[in-house]
Design a protein around this motif. Structure first.
Motif, PDB file in Angstrom:
ATOM      1  N   ASP A 145       1.424   9.951   4.255  1.00  0.00           N
ATOM      2  CA  ASP A 145       0.856   8.877   5.078  1.00  0.00           C
ATOM      3  C   ASP A 145      -0.124   9.480   6.075  1.00  0.00           C
ATOM      4  OD1 ASP A 145       2.393   6.587   4.140  1.00  0.00           O
ATOM      5  OD2 ASP A 145       4.109   7.651   4.983  1.00  0.00           O
TER       6      ASP A 145
ATOM      7  N   HIS B 162      -1.575   7.479   1.613  1.00  0.00           N
ATOM      8  CA  HIS B 162      -1.629   6.112   2.145  1.00  0.00           C
ATOM      9  C   HIS B 162      -2.316   6.127   3.507  1.00  0.00           C
ATOM     10  CE1 HIS B 162       0.695   2.921   4.568  1.00  0.00           C
ATOM     11  NE2 HIS B 162      -0.352   2.356   4.015  1.00  0.00           N
TER      12      HIS B 162
ATOM     13  N   ALA C 217       0.835  -1.210   0.000  1.00  0.00           N
ATOM     14  CA  ALA C 217       0.000   0.000   0.000  1.00  0.00           C
ATOM     15  C   ALA C 217       0.868   1.259   0.000  1.00  0.00           C
ATOM     16  CB  ALA C 217      -0.937  -0.006   1.204  1.00  0.00           C
ATOM     17  N   THR C 218       1.966   1.227   0.762  1.00  0.00           N
ATOM     18  CA  THR C 218       2.852   2.400   0.807  1.00  0.00           C
ATOM     19  C   THR C 218       3.457   2.648  -0.568  1.00  0.00           C
ATOM     20  OG1 THR C 218       3.424   1.798   3.062  1.00  0.00           O
ATOM     21  CG2 THR C 218       4.842   3.404   2.021  1.00  0.00           C
TER      22      THR C 218
ATOM     23  N   ALA D 179       0.851   3.691  -3.207  1.00  0.00           N
ATOM     24  CA  ALA D 179       0.409   5.078  -3.027  1.00  0.00           C
ATOM     25  C   ALA D 179       1.426   6.035  -3.651  1.00  0.00           C
ATOM     26  CB  ALA D 179       0.212   5.382  -1.545  1.00  0.00           C
TER      27      ALA D 179
END
Ligand code: DC
Length: 214
Positions: free
Chosen positions: A74, A29, A18-19, A22
């Motif tokens: 994030d 994220h 996911a990081t 993104a």
């Protein structure tokens, strides 16, 4: 609102994927597991008994919670003016988070933060129920999995003491929003794929449905 949902069991590769995804897409994220961990950390800090849901419900009503995006893109969550970070990966939190996350008022609290964040920016959001419950209408759903041995090895290589099978059992059998493959989700077995390999697969699938990097 644009949401890419990444669900799956513990240590299936969600956070790394996911990081990275993104960053590739130019999206923010949002780690929903970190939010459940933050609530759990605060409950432990208040020395409440996690087997007494009424105590937790009452504490949740009193919690002041806000979330947003850091400069890196994030999400963060602040609870009662505290911004927990590495504390979220401790053994105590690992052991209690599934019980805390099974309580409806905790899920409502986290879900309202997730909706609030998604209204602000396009997001990649990872968790257990992102595609099934939190953003069921998103067309961009992925479910990552890996064999139990590989998942255990991944946690051990991170130096973490985490009974992942026990958490998975609790997470997939609870009454509210259990871990499951959301309808329409693309299932990816990450056991023998590299991180970049998984991200490439997702980016290709997104392109086929018309979603390209920002
Ligand atoms: O992704 P993680 O392992 O850090 O998540 C910690 C716990 O939070 C997980 O065991 C169950 C709960 N969780 C959840 O119930 N729903 C989510 N969307 C994300 C996490």
């Amino acid at each position: 609102m644009t949401v890419i949902a990444i669900d799956g069991p513990a240590a299936s590769g969600k956070s790394s994927v996911a990081t990275r995804l993104a960053r590739r897409m130019g999206f923010a994220h949002v780690n929903s597991g970190a939010m459940y961990r933050a609530v759990t950390w605060e409950i432990l800090r208040q020395q409440l008994d996690i087997v007494l849901p009424e105590q937790i419900e009452a504490a949740v009503q009193r919690m002041s919670v806000d979330s947003g995006f850091s400069e890196s893109g994030d999400s963060f969550i602040r609870i009662n003016s505290e911004l927990p970070d590495i504390e979220l990966q401790t053994l105590e939190v690992n052991q209690s988070v599934s019980s805390v996350a099974s309580i409806a008022s905790v899920r409502n609290l986290v879900n309202s933060q997730l909706h609030n964040l998604a209204r602000q920016r396009p997001i990649v959001s990872e968790g257990r129920d992102i595609g099934s419950v939190v953003f069921p209408d998103t067309p961009h759903k992925f479910y990552l999995d890996a064999t139990p041995e590989i998942r255990r090895q991944r946690r051990a290589s991170q130096g973490q003491d985490d009974a992942i099978e026990q958490r998975d059992l609790l997470d997939s059998t609870r009454a509210h929003a259990p871990l499951k493959v959301a309808s329409g989700a693309h299932v990816i077995d990450t056991s023998h794929l590299t991180l970049e390999g998984v991200v490439d697969k997702i980016v290709e699938t997104l392109a086929l449905s018309g979603l390209h990097p920002a």
